[in-house]
Design a protein around this motif. Structure first.
Motif, PDB file in Angstrom:
ATOM      1  N   LYS A 201      14.017  11.486  18.118  1.00  0.00           N
ATOM      2  CA  LYS A 201      14.379  12.719  17.706  1.00  0.00           C
ATOM      3  C   LYS A 201      15.909  13.077  18.046  1.00  0.00           C
ATOM      4  CE  LYS A 201       9.744  14.826  17.011  1.00  0.00           C
ATOM      5  NZ  LYS A 201       8.843  15.699  17.375  1.00  0.00           N
ATOM      6  N   GLU A 202      16.085  12.759  19.399  1.00  0.00           N
ATOM      7  CA  GLU A 202      17.355  12.914  19.804  1.00  0.00           C
ATOM      8  C   GLU A 202      18.703  12.084  19.338  1.00  0.00           C
ATOM      9  OE1 GLU A 202      15.538   9.749  22.470  1.00  0.00           O
ATOM     10  OE2 GLU A 202      14.830  11.575  21.467  1.00  0.00           O
ATOM     11  N   ASP A 203      18.293  11.224  18.480  1.00  0.00           N
ATOM     12  CA  ASP A 203      18.894  10.149  17.837  1.00  0.00           C
ATOM     13  C   ASP A 203      19.334  10.392  16.383  1.00  0.00           C
ATOM     14  OD1 ASP A 203      19.574   8.604  20.185  1.00  0.00           O
ATOM     15  OD2 ASP A 203      17.518   7.851  19.624  1.00  0.00           O
ATOM     16  N   PHE A 204      18.581  11.390  16.063  1.00  0.00           N
ATOM     17  CA  PHE A 204      18.450  11.732  14.460  1.00  0.00           C
ATOM     18  C   PHE A 204      20.036  12.329  13.908  1.00  0.00           C
ATOM     19  CE2 PHE A 204      18.108  14.851  10.542  1.00  0.00           C
ATOM     20  CZ  PHE A 204      17.432  13.845   9.908  1.00  0.00           C
ATOM     21  N   ASP A 205      20.504  13.165  14.641  1.00  0.00           N
ATOM     22  CA  ASP A 205      21.871  13.723  14.202  1.00  0.00           C
ATOM     23  C   ASP A 205      22.838  12.556  14.229  1.00  0.00           C
ATOM     24  OD1 ASP A 205      20.597  16.130  13.943  1.00  0.00           O
ATOM     25  OD2 ASP A 205      21.475  16.944  15.996  1.00  0.00           O
ATOM     26  N   ASN A 206      22.930  11.795  15.328  1.00  0.00           N
ATOM     27  CA  ASN A 206      23.989  10.483  15.243  1.00  0.00           C
ATOM     28  C   ASN A 206      23.773   9.789  14.115  1.00  0.00           C
ATOM     29  OD1 ASN A 206      25.343  11.509  17.516  1.00  0.00           O
ATOM     30  ND2 ASN A 206      24.376   9.959  18.884  1.00  0.00           N
TER      31      ASN A 206
END
Length: 322
Positions: A201-206
């Motif tokens: 989830k922490e990589d979704f924005d990237n």
């Protein structure tokens, strides 16, 4: 015989221990193999047919030790070799063996860039802990078992991805293990095949930034945070090829016998954590004098320039894609 294997974390390291439980189970067929890990990583071993029981560290260490004492283990194999695993071994009071971390040799490599040939692959060091039991390496590599309920049906993906795709694991436990977003955009914008971006989830924005900046956005699918670990492994298994940073999904891809393109930043293959017993291409900036700056990684480049990733030529990644 009842044997306890200890490895608390993390994804990649636990996958790298799988040959140990396999050779124990196969070469000691009457043995009962138990595995001790943290709750957040239990799913990696709960589906392993060579593991009879999983013990979870999820709270006080004393509570875990009380449960372990009830099992009356005959032998402990410590694949973490830290204070907590030392306390467990001491309190259980049975014969044990621990893997060698080779911290001094790693320190030489990080501090002085001296590359000793003595740093063997971490999986080989894990396997060495079984030698007292008369166990030998079977040479079969890593294991990863995906439960049927987590197998991703390709028909659920956009139509263009149903005819085959690449995967790119864009995450990493530390920032210095990941290419900067602008470099990921540079790479993805030149890919001519469907590519699925994998991560948490922490990589979704990237991943969203990457897609928004690429003209070929129809060829890029953001799967970050949309699938659990086993489902992400299922996508790796069905991919034509895997591009990945030095992260846990790289080792899962190794276990699934994929052809891997691995991208290295502040860490280097010489530290002993390369894809195990599978073909892979290492992409790295060999002309950066400060690599490796750590055996693990940092949130940001300690020198501020991040040349280990900035100087990677994305053309090398594109050339490695077959």
């Amino acid at each position: 015989m009842k044997i306890l294997v200890i490895r608390f974390s993390s994804i990649g390291d636990i996958v790298l221990t799988t040959p140990v439980v396999r050779v124990l189970a196969k070469q000691l067929p009457k043995a009962e193999i138990h595995y001790c890990t943290k709750k957040s990583f239990a799913s990696i071993v709960q589906n392993n047919p060579y593991v009879n029981k999983v013990h979870i560290l999820d709270g006080k260490l004393n509570d875990l030790i009380s449960d372990l004492k009830k099992e009356n283990f005959d032998y402990v194999i410590d694949l973490h070799n830290n204070l907590r695993s030392f306390i467990i071994k001491t309190r259980l009071g049975v014969e044990s063996s621990s893997f060698k971390k080779e911290n001094f040799l790693k320190w030489l490599l990080v501090k002085f860039k001296y590359k000793p040939s003595a740093i063997s692959h971490v999986t080989e060091r894990y396997l060495a802990t079984t030698s007292k039991l008369g166990i030998v390496d079977d040479g079969e590599g890593l294991d990863y078992f995906i439960p049927e309920k987590d197998i991703v049906n390709i028909d659920t993906l956009p139509p263009i991805f149903q005819q085959g795709f690449l995967t790119y694991a864009i995450g990493g436990q530390h920032g210095t293990k990941q290419m900067p977003v602008h470099k990921m955009i540079e790479f993805c914008s030149q890919v001519t095949r469907p590519i699925i971006l994998l991560g948490g989830k922490e990589d979704f924005d990237n991943a969203e930034k990457i897609i928004a900046s690429c003209e070929n956005k129809v060829l890029i699918y953001n799967a970050c945070g949309k699938y659990n670990l086993n489902q992400s492994a299922s996508l790796l298994q069905q991919a034509r090829q895997v591009i990945t940073h030095d992260t846990g999904l790289m080792h899962i891809a190794s276990a699934l016998r994929k052809n891997i393109i691995s991208i290295w930043g502040n860490t280097v293959p010489a530290l002993g954590f390369t894809p195990y017993k599978v073909p892979f291409t290492a992409i790295e900036a060999n002309n950066v004098s400060c690599r490796p700056c750590s055996k693990l990684g940092y949130a940001k480049c300690p020198k501020g320039h991040f040349d280990c990733m900035e100087k990677i030529d994305v053309k090398d990644i594109l050339l490695a894609i077959k």
